[in-house]
Motif scaffolding. Sequence first.
Motif, short mmCIF file in Angstrom:
data_model
loop_
_atom_site.label_atom_id
_atom_site.label_comp_id
_atom_site.label_asym_id
_atom_site.label_seq_id
_atom_site.Cartn_x
_atom_site.Cartn_y
_atom_site.Cartn_z
N LEU A 165 -0.32 17.47 19.38
CA LEU A 165 0.90 18.55 19.74
C LEU A 165 1.70 18.52 18.21
N LEU A 166 2.10 17.46 17.77
CA LEU A 166 2.72 17.38 16.54
C LEU A 166 1.91 18.09 15.43
N SER A 167 0.30 17.89 15.37
CA SER A 167 -0.35 18.50 14.47
C SER A 167 0.09 20.17 14.46
N GLN A 168 -0.05 20.74 15.80
CA GLN A 168 -0.16 22.22 15.99
C GLN A 168 1.44 22.70 15.57
N VAL A 169 2.36 21.92 16.17
CA VAL A 169 3.97 22.36 15.62
C VAL A 169 4.05 22.45 14.19
N PHE A 170 3.52 21.21 13.47
CA PHE A 170 3.94 21.13 12.17
C PHE A 170 2.86 22.20 11.23
N PHE A 171 1.73 22.45 11.54
CA PHE A 171 0.89 23.13 10.92
C PHE A 171 1.37 24.59 11.19
N TYR A 172 1.94 25.13 12.26
CA TYR A 172 2.34 26.41 12.57
C TYR A 172 3.65 26.57 11.51
N LEU A 173 4.57 25.54 11.36
CA LEU A 173 5.73 25.56 10.71
C LEU A 173 5.39 25.65 9.08
N VAL A 174 4.43 24.54 8.70
CA VAL A 174 4.23 24.47 7.52
C VAL A 174 3.51 25.55 6.64
N PHE A 175 2.57 26.30 7.46
CA PHE A 175 1.76 27.33 6.76
C PHE A 175 2.85 28.69 6.53
N GLN A 176 3.97 28.85 7.34
CA GLN A 176 5.03 29.86 7.06
C GLN A 176 6.10 29.29 6.12
N ALA A 177 6.17 28.01 5.92
CA ALA A 177 7.25 27.72 5.07
C ALA A 177 7.29 27.97 3.64
N GLU A 178 8.59 28.03 2.94
CA GLU A 178 8.70 28.21 1.57
C GLU A 178 8.35 27.00 1.01
N HIS A 179 8.00 27.07 -0.55
CA HIS A 179 7.68 26.04 -1.23
C HIS A 179 8.73 24.68 -1.19
N ARG B 211 14.32 27.95 9.62
CA ARG B 211 13.01 27.11 9.61
C ARG B 211 13.17 26.00 9.05
N GLU B 212 13.88 25.79 7.94
CA GLU B 212 13.92 24.64 7.25
C GLU B 212 14.74 23.60 8.12
N ARG B 213 15.70 23.90 8.61
CA ARG B 213 16.51 23.11 9.87
C ARG B 213 15.62 22.53 10.63
N LEU B 214 14.57 23.42 11.23
CA LEU B 214 13.60 22.99 12.40
C LEU B 214 12.72 22.01 11.93
N LEU B 215 12.37 22.28 10.83
CA LEU B 215 11.42 21.08 10.40
C LEU B 215 12.23 19.61 10.15
N ILE B 216 13.47 19.81 9.52
CA ILE B 216 14.11 18.77 9.48
C ILE B 216 14.46 18.00 10.63
N ARG B 217 14.94 18.73 11.68
CA ARG B 217 15.40 18.46 12.93
C ARG B 217 14.23 17.53 13.72
N LEU B 218 12.90 18.21 13.44
CA LEU B 218 11.66 17.63 13.90
C LEU B 218 11.30 16.37 13.54
#
Length: 206
Positions: free
Chosen positions: A46-60, A20-27
């Motif tokens: 679209l970016l908002s939806q993708v990043f919100f989905y990832l950020v709400f599940q991401a570690e600190h 998930r961390e690699r996914l955020l960095i790749r995006l």
Amino acid sequence: MGDRLDEIMILAKSRDVADRERLLIRLVDMCNGRPDDLRTPRVQDLLSQVFFYLVFQAEHDIRMRLAENIASSDWAPSGLINILAFDHIEIARPIIARSPILEDPDLIRIMVEATLEHQIEVARRRDISVSVVEAILKAGRPEVLKALAENETARVSHDHLAELIQRSKDIEGLRSPLAEHVGLNAELASYLYTWVGVALRKSLAS
């Protein structure tokens, strides 16, 4: 681009924290490489939806690295930037300090709703406007006022500086930065002179 999208799709299907961390960095890397393609309302949504989905599940730690990577980006969705600006201070600090997406209403909202540490970062931000300066003065928290007095890029008017000097009568921490402030003139220095110590009096007199 095709290979990068394939990699992103593989990472998106993984529940592993590292993936998930690699996914955020790749995006972020992909968006930084094509910023002009990201400003249409459809893409922003679209970016908002993708990043919100990832950020709400991401570690600190992942959110902290994301914030550092997108703090200076002008393509980032406004909603995402505002969420990160209210996150833990370690995450919010680079966003508040550098994001061009944050506008005066966003900064004023932080002054009203966020923690003391967040408010101090607003006061330290470069080139804050008259409206934001007035919100800081209205809140009147000594630590935030000190950060404002130390910020020589803030749009502090003669009247704002006079108000800070008046408050320094009761807030000792304001006196030293105000004595060195670029906007200080002889008139304002004479007011400050009456309630500072010997060392600062010498500086003001000179």
